[in-house]
Design a protein around this motif. Structure first.
Motif, PDB file in Angstrom:
ATOM      1  N   UNK A 271       0.823  -1.222   0.000  1.00  0.00           N
ATOM      2  CA  UNK A 271       0.000   0.000   0.000  1.00  0.00           C
ATOM      3  C   UNK A 271       0.853   1.267   0.000  1.00  0.00           C
ATOM      4  N   UNK A 272       2.058   1.196   0.577  1.00  0.00           N
ATOM      5  CA  UNK A 272       2.960   2.355   0.473  1.00  0.00           C
ATOM      6  C   UNK A 272       3.234   2.658  -0.994  1.00  0.00           C
ATOM      7  N   UNK A 273       3.460   1.591  -1.750  1.00  0.00           N
ATOM      8  CA  UNK A 273       3.727   1.761  -3.181  1.00  0.00           C
ATOM      9  C   UNK A 273       2.525   2.336  -3.912  1.00  0.00           C
ATOM     10  N   UNK A 274       1.349   1.811  -3.555  1.00  0.00           N
ATOM     11  CA  UNK A 274       0.126   2.303  -4.217  1.00  0.00           C
ATOM     12  C   UNK A 274      -0.093   3.774  -3.881  1.00  0.00           C
ATOM     13  N   UNK A 275       0.199   4.150  -2.628  1.00  0.00           N
ATOM     14  CA  UNK A 275       0.034   5.548  -2.232  1.00  0.00           C
ATOM     15  C   UNK A 275       1.021   6.438  -3.004  1.00  0.00           C
ATOM     16  N   UNK A 276       2.247   5.937  -3.137  1.00  0.00           N
ATOM     17  CA  UNK A 276       3.243   6.711  -3.892  1.00  0.00           C
ATOM     18  C   UNK A 276       2.773   6.897  -5.332  1.00  0.00           C
ATOM     19  N   UNK A 277       2.226   5.836  -5.911  1.00  0.00           N
ATOM     20  CA  UNK A 277       1.713   5.934  -7.288  1.00  0.00           C
ATOM     21  C   UNK A 277       0.604   6.975  -7.347  1.00  0.00           C
ATOM     22  N   UNK A 278      -0.246   6.935  -6.351  1.00  0.00           N
ATOM     23  CA  UNK A 278      -1.371   7.871  -6.300  1.00  0.00           C
ATOM     24  C   UNK A 278      -0.864   9.312  -6.174  1.00  0.00           C
ATOM     25  N   UNK A 297       9.609   3.935  -9.248  1.00  0.00           N
ATOM     26  CA  UNK A 297      10.463   3.807  -8.070  1.00  0.00           C
ATOM     27  C   UNK A 297      11.629   4.788  -8.171  1.00  0.00           C
ATOM     28  N   UNK A 298      12.231   4.845  -9.357  1.00  0.00           N
ATOM     29  CA  UNK A 298      13.344   5.780  -9.568  1.00  0.00           C
ATOM     30  C   UNK A 298      12.852   7.219  -9.427  1.00  0.00           C
ATOM     31  N   UNK A 299      11.690   7.475 -10.012  1.00  0.00           N
ATOM     32  CA  UNK A 299      11.113   8.816  -9.938  1.00  0.00           C
ATOM     33  C   UNK A 299      10.876   9.226  -8.481  1.00  0.00           C
ATOM     34  N   UNK A 300      10.447   8.238  -7.705  1.00  0.00           N
ATOM     35  CA  UNK A 300      10.169   8.493  -6.301  1.00  0.00           C
ATOM     36  C   UNK A 300      11.447   8.900  -5.564  1.00  0.00           C
ATOM     37  N   UNK A 301      12.518   8.177  -5.866  1.00  0.00           N
ATOM     38  CA  UNK A 301      13.793   8.515  -5.228  1.00  0.00           C
ATOM     39  C   UNK A 301      14.223   9.922  -5.620  1.00  0.00           C
ATOM     40  N   UNK A 302      14.030  10.231  -6.921  1.00  0.00           N
ATOM     41  CA  UNK A 302      14.395  11.560  -7.404  1.00  0.00           C
ATOM     42  C   UNK A 302      13.562  12.635  -6.708  1.00  0.00           C
ATOM     43  N   UNK A 303      12.249  12.383  -6.626  1.00  0.00           N
ATOM     44  CA  UNK A 303      11.366  13.342  -5.961  1.00  0.00           C
ATOM     45  C   UNK A 303      11.808  13.607  -4.529  1.00  0.00           C
ATOM     46  N   UNK A 360       5.213  20.713 -10.405  1.00  0.00           N
ATOM     47  CA  UNK A 360       4.050  19.907 -10.009  1.00  0.00           C
ATOM     48  C   UNK A 360       4.298  19.173  -8.683  1.00  0.00           C
ATOM     49  N   UNK A 361       5.525  18.728  -8.472  1.00  0.00           N
ATOM     50  CA  UNK A 361       5.866  18.023  -7.229  1.00  0.00           C
ATOM     51  C   UNK A 361       5.656  18.934  -6.021  1.00  0.00           C
ATOM     52  N   UNK A 362       6.159  20.159  -6.119  1.00  0.00           N
ATOM     53  CA  UNK A 362       6.041  21.081  -4.995  1.00  0.00           C
ATOM     54  C   UNK A 362       4.620  21.633  -4.859  1.00  0.00           C
ATOM     55  N   UNK A 363       3.900  21.659  -5.970  1.00  0.00           N
ATOM     56  CA  UNK A 363       2.496  22.090  -5.880  1.00  0.00           C
ATOM     57  C   UNK A 363       1.717  21.110  -5.025  1.00  0.00           C
TER      58      UNK A 363
END
Ligand code: C2E
Ligand code: MG
Ligand code: MG
Length: 562
Positions: A271-278, A297-303, A360-363
């Protein structure tokens, strides 16, 4: 002494029968002791059951009804984990039907005609009492608003499935509501509750057709643990459709993240993964569904890196403001008219990062305010500096994010910005993206009107990318319309786009506002726009966004010409 019964609200009983005379007869027997709810057919009964699932103590159900029979209702109830806990007494005149109904999960039966009121009262009372223990357990494990499991029980059951029933390979699905706090703030809590309840109902309907469990784990976060679905977009679409029916005035947008089942990954991690996707699709109304994958996953690390890096970036001056000119093309030769301030992040390890990667990330988490304030300060300082050093006052537009518009300190901050730099209000223009206008129209329009009264010029950014309708457009306060780049890209080759551009220019003329065409890259595009009467052009054809020291050369050239 007050008895517990007196504090409790009367128990809610639903009577379902297609004949009014029968509803009245039963109603008269029960009305002194219970609160009553009536339905005329099976379909209506199910709707009401969904709505009042957590309040209903019992349902009295006629078996023979047109539209949807009592048997069909019983069959449906058996599939729904919550409705199943509400006891049903069937009303019938046929011995044959009684047995079948009991086999289908009915708790008891009452025989027509209803000529023994005491017996009926006693039966209803007894069945409610018998089911009370069950109801209590059920209440403890559920969210009272939606009837879905609460967080603790949900994970308890998900973990049991995971450990003891490995044959179930379940996906994790997370659903969020876009800017739910704003929906609550603007429309009231009870409207917000209606939205949550509606999602709860639709999720239960969905789960009645497949296998899985679901929860409202907190506020506006719903989780579903279900067998893999062939088409998650369709699942999201049906939920979205259900909430869209609630109000024609309030736009409610859902987003969904899915993390497919994976060997040796327990539900919490899944569910952590699903939340990150969301979270990845937050604010992206056009693509509200994200299925977790490796890239993500890579994008998440970058974010994460960007999020952690923002404050140091401000301190260490990694953020820079670039300027892109806007030219007045009705002049010959075109004349430098203003510029747009655009943020750049010169990251020590990642190099120059464009705003598309972090805005968009910071928004999504409120940090954009830090970026925007920085850009406004920097732009205002720059305008004053060019004015003082070069004797040339070039107005600069800055971008406002949605969250800026809702910030109660916005007006004070902008007034301070102008005054502390000794500027006039016409020196700084404000770009507000079209979708911010349509979001919560009332509040946004109020703020924008105040800004215009102060003397700020407002440019509606990305026009054509949002969903504002023409009749809304005439009520929206703005001075300049910035046509979205996608129209310009193909005006030389695509007749439809070209006509759209002409149409937008006509509308702008009618509304008495000027138009900026963004993303103009070729002379051909420029000529078409000029012929159609477009006022201003911004794009690579004239110049890319430039650092201030280079942009200064454009100003010097302009001073030379004039
Ligand atoms: P925008 O406000 O619509 O800005 C125009 C974008 O179009 C800029 O991208 C600009 O570099 C790009 N562009 C201009 N001319 C051309 C052209 O001829 N061809 C092409 N392909 N692109 C062109 P940039 O700088 O990457 O900014 C992207 C978006 O990020 C901006 O769109 C804006 O929405 C946002 N943004 C930029 N700076 C800020 C800021 O300070 N605050 C906020 N909240 N958002 C910002
Ligand atoms: Mg802009
Ligand atoms: Mg734009």
């Amino acid at each position: 002494m007050i008895k517990t019964k007196q504090i409790q609200r009367p128990q809610l009983v639903m009577i379902v029968d297609d004949h009014e005379i029968n509803r009245d007869a039963i109603g008269a027997i029960l009305e002194d002791d219970y609160e009553l709810l009536f339905a005329e057919n099976g379909k209506e009964a199910l709707d009401l059951m969904q709505k009042h699932a957590t309040e209903l103590s019992i349902v009295l159900l006629d078996l023979m009804m047109p539209v949807m029979s009592g048997f069909e209702v019983l069959a449906f109830i058996q599939k729904d984990e919550l409705l199943r806990t509400i006891p049903v007494i069937v009303l019938t005149a046929e011995k044959q039907a009684e047995l079948k109904a009991l086999q289908m999960g009915a708790a008891d039966f009452i025989t027509k005609p209803f000529d023994m009121p005491e017996v009926i009262l006693a039966r209803v009372g007894r069945i409610i009492e018998l089911s009370e223990g069950r109801a209590l357990i059920s209440a403890a494990e559920r969210d009272p608003l939606t009837g879905l499991y609460n967080r603790n029980f949900f994970f308890e059951y998900a973990n049991r499935l995971y450990h003891y029933h490995p044959e179930y390979k379940m996906d994790a699905v997370v659903i969020n509501i876009e800017r739910f706090h704003t929906i609550n703030a603007l429309n009231g809590r009870s409207f917000g509750d209606d939205v949550l309840r509606c999602i709860g109902v639709e999720i239960r309907l969905f789960l009645a057709e497949t296998e899985g469990i679901s929860s409202r784990v907190e506020a506006d976060r719903f989780e579903i643990y279900c067998i893999p679905q062939p088409d998650y977009a369709a699942v999201l679409a049906r939920l979205q459709e259900a909430v869209s029916r609630i109000s024609s005035k309030v736009n409610i947008h859902l987003r969904m993240g899915v993390k497919p089942w994976q060997e040796n990954i327990d539900p919490v991690i899944l569910f952590d993964g699903a939340q990150a996707a969301c979270n990845m699709v937050r604010g992206d109304y056009k693509n509200p569904l994200m299925i977790y994958n490796e890239d993500m996953h890579l994008q998440e690390l970058l974010n994460q890196r960007l999020l952690n890096g923002l404050l140091p970036a401000v301190k260490e001056k990694q953020l820079r403001v670039f300027y892109q000119p806007k030219y007045d093309i009705l002049h010959d030769p075109p004349r430098l008219s203003s510029a747009e301030a655009l943020i750049r992040w010169d990251h020590p390890e990642l190099g120059m990062i464009s705003p598309g990667q972090f805005v968009p990330l910071f928004e999504g988490n409120g940090l954009i305010g830090i970026v925007d304030s920085f850009v406004w300060e920097e732009a205002a300082r720059q305008v004053a500096s060019w004015r003082d050093r070069l004797g040339f006052t070039l107005p600069v537009s800055v971008n406002l994010s949605r969250s800026d518009v809702f910030d109660p300190t916005l007006i004070d901050r902008l007034v301070h910005l102008i005054e502390s730099n000794n500027l006039s209000y016409s020196n700084i223009k404000l770009e507000v993206t079209e979708s911010a206008y349509t979001d919560n129209a009332g509040q946004v329009l109020g703020v924008i009107r105040q800004l215009r009264e102060l003397g700020f010029e407002i440019e509606m950014d990305d026009f054509g990318s949002g969903y504002s309708s023409l009749n809304m457009l005439s009520d929206m306060p703005f001075d300049v319309l910035k046509m979205d780049m996608k129209f310009i890209r193909s005006i030389e080759t695509n007749e439809v786009d070209r006509r759209l551009v002409t149409l937008i220019l006509d509308i702008a003329r009618y509304l008495g506002v000027r138009v900026v065409a963004e993303g103009v890259e070729t002379e051909g595009q420029l000529n078409i726009l000029r012929d159609d009467g477009c006022d201003l052009v911004q794009g690579y054809y004239f110049s890319r966004p430039l650092p201030p020291e280079e942009f200064e050369k454009l100003i010097l050239r302009e001073i030379e010409i004039s």
